[in-house]
Enzyme design. Structure first.
Site, mmCIF file in Angstrom:
data_model
loop_
_atom_site.group_PDB
_atom_site.id
_atom_site.type_symbol
_atom_site.label_atom_id
_atom_site.label_comp_id
_atom_site.label_asym_id
_atom_site.label_seq_id
_atom_site.Cartn_x
_atom_site.Cartn_y
_atom_site.Cartn_z
ATOM 1 N N LYS A 90 -0.133 -3.215 5.849
ATOM 2 C CA LYS A 90 0.617 -2.142 5.164
ATOM 3 C C LYS A 90 0.285 -2.167 3.689
ATOM 4 C CE LYS A 90 3.672 1.108 4.883
ATOM 5 N NZ LYS A 90 2.588 1.940 4.285
ATOM 6 N N LYS A 126 -4.663 -2.891 1.466
ATOM 7 C CA LYS A 126 -4.846 -1.883 0.413
ATOM 8 C C LYS A 126 -6.148 -1.165 0.697
ATOM 9 C CE LYS A 126 -2.541 -0.582 -3.234
ATOM 10 N NZ LYS A 126 -1.122 -0.798 -3.547
ATOM 11 N N ASP A 166 -0.796 5.512 -3.509
ATOM 12 C CA ASP A 166 -0.855 4.665 -4.706
ATOM 13 C C ASP A 166 -1.368 5.619 -5.791
ATOM 14 O OD1 ASP A 166 -0.676 1.548 -5.381
ATOM 15 O OD2 ASP A 166 -2.408 2.291 -6.488
HETATM 16 N N1 GLU Z 1 1.191 1.570 -3.290
HETATM 17 C C1 GLU Z 1 2.528 1.059 -3.224
HETATM 18 C C2 GLU Z 1 2.536 -0.409 -3.585
HETATM 19 O O1 GLU Z 1 1.796 -0.818 -4.453
HETATM 20 C C3 GLU Z 1 3.223 1.407 -1.911
HETATM 21 C C4 GLU Z 1 2.537 0.972 -0.670
HETATM 22 C C5 GLU Z 1 3.165 1.482 0.630
HETATM 23 O O2 GLU Z 1 4.147 2.207 0.580
HETATM 24 O O3 GLU Z 1 2.640 1.113 1.691
HETATM 25 O O4 GLU Z 1 3.284 -1.213 -3.090
#
Ligand code: GLU
Length: 448
Positions: A90, A126, A166
């Protein structure tokens, strides 16, 4: 320091010499968990640290798309499936020209521990691309997202890997990505992405979650210090999703945000970004094709400081909400000289390791990114729950869960720091609490 930790840091540096951001977070995390490793000799016997710094899988792919003139372009796409011990991979997707393997591995590594801290069953990942959305038309964004998902779809799924947004990826991009996923896979799996618009399975409070979470965490710190947010001044950087959510909650709690920033400078608004009109304008700016922070200064008649960062402004609380490493020693010294007492990381790794040490050793209370900004991914996980049960929860329900999650992140970090005799060190405490759970899960799942 623990010899095993030192050896793994050295080996990681040798293997990834061209990845400075990744090495920065590995050094920071592994150094701070040394006392846990001391207490668990079985970690070394099972090569736990060597495994935790190596992604389970990293995918790189070509993304070819055409612009509005019909000219072809080629970008690089990535998905780093870093650790799946606690749940499906995730983490967000970042579309920005600075994206490379080092940036995404640093973000993916941080995400493992952040997601662990949320108490929810999600692994760390990511992804993204070096595609630059700035100045692109809506049709170009759509074609890029479709091309990106055409490859990514074979690697993800609601129980496998669940991307989200993101930097450069918001509701619009998630919509185009989901449309392409659905077209190719031909099944209703809306839990494959989070941060969706509300009409097909998005969660209430998800857009606000990261920024609100920052403040719910800050409230715990203020309570610990017998202090109050009311009447405090705040410097924020950025003007995107995190800054917007934080500004909204700060205004609601009676604080005053006096700065926001963009790539070309910062805005100083001594009246405060406190009215609905000003807060909503952040959304408007972000949605415009050629967004520029100068627009805010022109619209509301306040100072624009070209080419400067906001950290020289005297405030009580600093909350970086932009990108990595915008705070080095110079900025840390400015914050200390100005008597800033609290520093919370809305962005991921906004400061260098030296800057964090400097702030902490000069009495500034530091709330680290993986704890402070975990509210976004936490509500993403709540979105997954709602998609699984094919129901949606009220905003009050989601907001109350978010508050409790942020409180438990703060409390677990403080308790871990206390347990290892580190006082109220929320940086080391977050690393230890996040790491411990992943380590336990990996140990019990055997060697792989
Ligand atoms: N990009 C966000 C973070 O840095 C959210 C990631 C998500 O919701 O999976 O945590």
């Amino acid at each position: 320091m623990n010899a095993y930790v030192e050896r793994v840091i050295e080996e990681t540096k040798k293997k990834n010499a061209d990845q400075p951001e990744f090495l920065q977070t590995v050094t920071e995390v592994l150094t701070s968990i040394a006392p846990v490793v001391d207490a668990h000799p079985e970690y070394e016997a099972n090569a736990l640290l060597e495994r935790i710094v190596e992604p389970e899988r990293q995918i790189m792919f070509r993304v070819a798309w055409t612009d509005d003139e019909g000219k072809p372009h080629v970008n690089r796409g990535y998905r780093i499936q870093f650790n799946g011990a606690l749940g499906p991979y995730k983490g967000g997707l970042r579309f920005h020209p600075t994206v490379n393997l080092s940036i995404l591995k640093f973000l993916g590594f941080e995400q493992i521990f952040k997601n662990s801290l949320t108490t929810l069953p999600i692994g760390g990942a990511k992804g993204g691309s070096d595609f630059d959305p700035h100045g692109k038309s809506d049709a170009e964004i759509m074609r890029f997202c479709q091309a990106f998902m055409t490859e990514l779809q074979r690697h993800i799924g609601p129980s496998t890997d669940v991307p989200a947004g993101d930097i450069g990826v918001g509701g619009r991009e998630i919509g185009y990505l989901f449309g392409q996923y659905r077209r190719i896979r031909d099944s209703w799996d809306n839990g494959v992405l989070t941060g969706k618009p509300l009409t097909y399975g998005g969660s209430l409070i998800r857009p606000e979650a990261t920024g609100y979470g920052v403040l719910y965490y800050a409230q715990q710190v203020f309570a610990h210090e017998n202090d109050d947010i009311k009447g405090k001044t705040f410097a924020l950087s950025g003007y995107g999703n995190v800054a917007w959510g934080a500004a909204k909650k700060i205004a609601e709690l009676g604080g005053k945000v006096v700065t926001i920033s963009g790539h070309n400078g910062y805005v100083y608004d001594p009246e405060g970004i406190v009215t609905e009109e000003k807060i909503n304008y952040l959304l408007e700016m972000r949605a415009s094709k050629n967004a520029n922070i100068r627009m805010y200064a022109e619209k509301f008649g306040c100072e624009f400081h070209e080419g400067e960062k906001p950290w020289g402004v005297k405030v009580d609380v600093a909350i970086p909400c932009a990108a990595q490493n915008e705070i080095g020693m110079k900025e840390a010294e400015q914050l200390v000289a100005n008597g800033t007492k609290y520093y919370f990381e809305g962005a991921n790794m906004p400061a260098t390791n030296e800057a964090i040490e400097y702030l902490q050793s000069h009495g500034v209370i530091v709330g680290p990114a993986k704890a402070v900004n975990a509210g976004g991914v936490a509500v993403s996980a709540l979105e997954m729950s709602q998609n699984s049960e094919r129901l949606s929860w009220t905003s009050e329900e989601v907001d109350a869960k978010l508050y409790n999650i942020m409180k438990s992140i703060h409390d677990a970090s403080a308790a871990s720091a206390e347990e290892y005799g580190l006082g109220y060190d929320l940086v080391k405490g977050a690393n230890i609490a996040g790491f411990q759970k992943v380590a336990d899960a990996m140990m019990s799942q055997g060697l792989f």
